[in-house]
Each structure stands twice: as C-alpha cells, then as structure tokens.
Design an enzyme around this catalytic site. Structure first.
Site, PDB file in Angstrom:
ATOM      1  N   GLU A 266      65.363  24.005  57.741  1.00  0.00           N
ATOM      2  CA  GLU A 266      66.254  23.064  58.414  1.00  0.00           C
ATOM      3  C   GLU A 266      67.456  22.726  57.549  1.00  0.00           C
ATOM      4  O   GLU A 266      68.443  22.192  58.015  1.00  0.00           O
ATOM      5  CB  GLU A 266      65.510  21.797  58.850  1.00  0.00           C
ATOM      6  CG  GLU A 266      64.933  20.982  57.743  1.00  0.00           C
ATOM      7  CD  GLU A 266      63.510  21.376  57.356  1.00  0.00           C
ATOM      8  OE1 GLU A 266      62.822  20.530  56.782  1.00  0.00           O
ATOM      9  OE2 GLU A 266      63.085  22.527  57.593  1.00  0.00           O
TER      10      GLU A 266
ATOM     11  N   ARG B 202      53.633  22.319  47.977  1.00  0.00           N
ATOM     12  CA  ARG B 202      52.600  21.343  48.320  1.00  0.00           C
ATOM     13  C   ARG B 202      51.434  21.985  49.057  1.00  0.00           C
ATOM     14  O   ARG B 202      50.304  21.496  49.001  1.00  0.00           O
ATOM     15  CB  ARG B 202      53.210  20.178  49.104  1.00  0.00           C
ATOM     16  CG  ARG B 202      54.106  19.309  48.212  1.00  0.00           C
ATOM     17  CD  ARG B 202      54.917  18.311  48.999  1.00  0.00           C
ATOM     18  NE  ARG B 202      55.792  18.929  49.981  1.00  0.00           N
ATOM     19  CZ  ARG B 202      57.016  19.396  49.730  1.00  0.00           C
ATOM     20  NH1 ARG B 202      57.510  19.305  48.519  1.00  0.00           N
ATOM     21  NH2 ARG B 202      57.730  19.946  50.675  1.00  0.00           N
TER      22      ARG B 202
END
Length: 174
Positions: A99, A62
């Site tokens: 994460e 993105r």
C-alpha cells in the site's frame, strides 16, 4: 473474552508510519503479553488443526514471530519468507506492490518438499500483495498452501479479494 476482542485490545495505531497518511497497526503489545500471545497462537492452531499442515511459512518480519510459535505449538518446522537478498542459497523470488511501495520476497528454492502442506501466516492482511506473493513462492518452491492466517485484516484495503480463491482466516477484521 473473544479472541477478536483480545487482539483489538492489544493493537496500537501509529499514525503516519512508515509515511504520512498511513496508520500502522502495531501488534508488539500483543506479542509482549504472554497470555494474550498464547491465546493468539492457540486460536490459529485451532482454526487449522495441527494435522492440516506439515510446515509453517512466516512472512518477514512479524510473521516470523507468529510462524515460529505456531510451529513450536504443533511440533512442525518453520520456513522464513524473506525480503530480497537475505537468504544465502538459491532462491525463488516474487515482486509485489504494498500500500506504500513495492518489494521483493524470496524463499529458498529447496524450502519445501514436493506437495508439502504449508500453513502461511502473517501479522496483517492489507492489500494482499505480500500474501499473494508468498503463496506463489510456496507453490513455485514445491509446496502446497493448506491455509492462510493473519492476526489482523484491514478489510477496507480489500486484500481478501486478491488472495481469493484461497480462504483467509483473520483473528480480527477491522
């Protein structure tokens, strides 16, 4: 409307993506709204100033969208920072923790001229692993990080502290 409010109004939460327990912040509605996307890009350019960088580096995937738009708006070039194995020539690479896993980023070894000022952009700052790896790659490839912008910062994951001492510019912090 403030840019932070505009961004917040266009972010969709997607629970359990890419795995259970993760709430993915989907910015595609922001990108799909022409005036909102233009305001987003204008806000990033206004923060840094078009004369503060020579090229824009966008982080897969993105970040490519944001980087290309910032580069176009300022008449600068754009350099993609890719996942491992996607670039055809000699690369510099860095591994980092996400994460929800681990990954490797690469940039062409000749992507930047020595000392070239690079604005690094991405969609989200989470734990800071991707951002830190990207900035290290820029420097190892000869560039100099002149700024770092994200559309959304997830403050609860404390990525800003990993990026320190470099400043972080976020349009929206949650």
């Amino acid at each position: 409307m403030e840019i932070s409010e505009l961004v917040a109004s266009k972010v969709l939460d997607v629970p359990d993506f890419p795995k259970p327990g993760i709430v993915f912040k989907d910015l595609m509605p922001l990108f799909a709204d022409g005036p909102a996307f233009a305001a987003t890009i204008d806000a990033i350019v206004a923060e840094h100033g078009a004369d503060s960088f020579d090229v824009v580096a966008g982080i897969e995937a993105r970040g490519f969208v944001i980087a290309a738009a910032v580069a176009y708006a300022t008449g600068k070039g754009v350099v993609p920072v890719r996942k491992a194995g996607k670039l055809p020539r000699a690369t510099v690479s860095a591994s980092y923790a996400l994460e929800y896993g681990e990954a490797i980023l690469e940039v062409h070894a000749d992507a930047f001229m020595a000392g070239e000022r690079v604005l690094v952009v991405d969609d989200v700052l989470a734990t800071g692993g991707t951002a830190t790896a990207t900035m290290e790659l820029v420097e190892r490839a000869g560039g100099r990080v002149s700024g770092f912008s994200v559309v959304l910062e997830l403050a609860f994951l404390d990525g800003r502290s990993r990026v320190a001492p470099r400043p972080v510019h976020a349009l929206l912090t949650v």
